[in-house]
Design a protein around this motif. Structure first.
Motif, PDB file in Angstrom:
ATOM      1  N   HIS A  28       0.818  -1.213   0.000  1.00 18.81           N
ATOM      2  CA  HIS A  28       0.000   0.000   0.000  1.00 18.81           C
ATOM      3  C   HIS A  28       0.852   1.263   0.000  1.00 18.81           C
ATOM      4  CE1 HIS A  28      -3.412  -2.596   0.573  1.00 18.81           C
ATOM      5  NE2 HIS A  28      -2.814  -3.145   1.604  1.00 18.81           N
ATOM      6  N   VAL A  29       2.109   1.141  -0.374  1.00  9.02           N
ATOM      7  CA  VAL A  29       2.994   2.291  -0.435  1.00  9.02           C
ATOM      8  C   VAL A  29       2.642   3.094  -1.683  1.00  9.02           C
ATOM      9  CG1 VAL A  29       5.402   3.005  -0.699  1.00  9.02           C
ATOM     10  CG2 VAL A  29       4.841   1.058   0.755  1.00  9.02           C
ATOM     11  N   SER A  30       2.513   4.398  -1.532  1.00  8.15           N
ATOM     12  CA  SER A  30       2.160   5.207  -2.703  1.00  8.15           C
ATOM     13  C   SER A  30       3.397   5.438  -3.569  1.00  8.15           C
ATOM     14  CB  SER A  30       1.549   6.542  -2.269  1.00  8.15           C
ATOM     15  OG  SER A  30       2.455   7.247  -1.471  1.00  8.15           O
ATOM     16  N   GLU A  31       3.154   5.682  -4.837  1.00  7.66           N
ATOM     17  CA  GLU A  31       4.241   5.879  -5.794  1.00  7.66           C
ATOM     18  C   GLU A  31       5.003   7.163  -5.457  1.00  7.66           C
ATOM     19  OE1 GLU A  31       3.749   5.010 -10.130  1.00  7.66           O
ATOM     20  OE2 GLU A  31       4.033   7.162 -10.276  1.00  7.66           O
ATOM     21  N   PRO A  32       6.340   7.091  -5.409  1.00  9.65           N
ATOM     22  CA  PRO A  32       7.138   8.299  -5.161  1.00  9.65           C
ATOM     23  C   PRO A  32       6.983   9.290  -6.318  1.00  9.65           C
ATOM     24  CG  PRO A  32       8.455   6.309  -4.868  1.00  9.65           C
ATOM     25  CD  PRO A  32       7.166   5.900  -5.504  1.00  9.65           C
ATOM     26  N   PRO A  33       7.383  10.541  -6.108  1.00 11.09           N
ATOM     27  CA  PRO A  33       7.272  11.524  -7.195  1.00 11.09           C
ATOM     28  C   PRO A  33       8.211  11.170  -8.348  1.00 11.09           C
ATOM     29  CG  PRO A  33       8.480  12.448  -5.336  1.00 11.09           C
ATOM     30  CD  PRO A  33       7.962  11.119  -4.893  1.00 11.09           C
ATOM     31  N   ALA A  34       7.790  11.523  -9.553  1.00 11.61           N
ATOM     32  CA  ALA A  34       8.645  11.343 -10.726  1.00 11.61           C
ATOM     33  C   ALA A  34       9.867  12.251 -10.583  1.00 11.61           C
ATOM     34  CB  ALA A  34       7.870  11.688 -11.991  1.00 11.61           C
ATOM     35  N   LEU A  35      10.926  11.933 -11.299  1.00 13.05           N
ATOM     36  CA  LEU A  35      12.150  12.726 -11.206  1.00 13.05           C
ATOM     37  C   LEU A  35      11.884  14.189 -11.529  1.00 13.05           C
ATOM     38  CD1 LEU A  35      15.173  12.947 -10.723  1.00 13.05           C
ATOM     39  CD2 LEU A  35      15.539  12.246 -13.100  1.00 13.05           C
ATOM     40  N   SER A  36      11.088  14.455 -12.561  1.00 13.76           N
ATOM     41  CA  SER A  36      10.801  15.852 -12.922  1.00 13.76           C
ATOM     42  C   SER A  36      10.076  16.569 -11.785  1.00 13.76           C
ATOM     43  CB  SER A  36       9.986  15.923 -14.215  1.00 13.76           C
ATOM     44  OG  SER A  36       8.772  15.235 -14.065  1.00 13.76           O
ATOM     45  N   THR A  37       9.150  15.892 -11.120  1.00 17.27           N
ATOM     46  CA  THR A  37       8.429  16.489  -9.994  1.00 17.27           C
ATOM     47  C   THR A  37       9.374  16.766  -8.833  1.00 17.27           C
ATOM     48  OG1 THR A  37       6.445  15.287 -10.645  1.00 17.27           O
ATOM     49  CG2 THR A  37       6.491  16.165  -8.403  1.00 17.27           C
ATOM     50  N   GLN A  38      10.280  15.836  -8.557  1.00 18.72           N
ATOM     51  CA  GLN A  38      11.251  16.029  -7.479  1.00 18.72           C
ATOM     52  C   GLN A  38      12.174  17.204  -7.797  1.00 18.72           C
ATOM     53  OE1 GLN A  38      11.034  14.322  -4.641  1.00 18.72           O
ATOM     54  NE2 GLN A  38      12.688  15.481  -3.741  1.00 18.72           N
TER      55      GLN A  38
END
Length: 175
Positions: free
Chosen positions: A91-101
């Protein structure tokens, strides 16, 4: 350049989601189950060929029934490992995409299209979403209605943003 190893570790953990933790009872159960399925499934196929080649019905052979029973038990063990508590949290949510980070770290409103300029040194023609592939990407970034062309430089776990004149862009909160 900034260290993005924590971001990369988040993606590694996310990509392993649902796997049994190495050395745990779930991992051992899964390993034994898969091994039993493969070995006894293969032995069962050989039994079908040999027994069938002799003109007998393989389904009436106790050897064939035993090998198939063990293969099925292996399948049950492999499937049972998925309900054991030593699996990573699914149930871990997807981390931010590289561009978002990058947008968050450098205070950008939006990153536009990025194009790889590393001349074949990476498999990624556009900025990767979930990995740190070494190389350079020419990107368009927007801040406060201003359009800026930047270069995203990735080397190992380190990421840097550079203006067209080669000067490094400072991250938000670091002067």
């Amino acid at each position: 350049m900034l260290d993005f190893s924590k971001w990369a570790a988040m993606w590694d953990a996310y990509n392993r989601m649902g796997e049994a933790v190495s050395g745990s009872p779930a991992s051992i159960c899964q390993g034994i189950g898969v091994t039993l399925m493969i070995v006894f499934g293969f032995v069962g196929l050989i039994a079908v060929a040999v027994i069938g080649g002799m003109g007998d019905d393989p389904e009436k052979s106790p050897f064939f029934c035993l090998t198939m029973t063990i293969a099925v038990i292996g399948g049950v063990l492999a499937l049972a490992s998925f309900v054991m508590p030593s699996h990573n949290d699914a149930h871990v949510s997807e981390p931010p995409a590289l561009s978002t980070q990058i947008e968050r770290t450098w205070g950008l409103d939006e990153m536009g299209d990025c194009e790889n300029t590393s001349h074949g040194l990476t498999d990624s023609p556009s900025l990767p979403k979930s990995s740190l592939d070494d190389g350079d990407w020419k990107c368009v970034a927007y801040t406060d209605s201003q359009r800026t062309e930047l270069t995203v430089h990735i080397n190992g776990n380190r990421v840097g943003l550079y203006k067209a004149d080669g000067k490094a862009l400072k991250p938000v909160g670091k002067d």
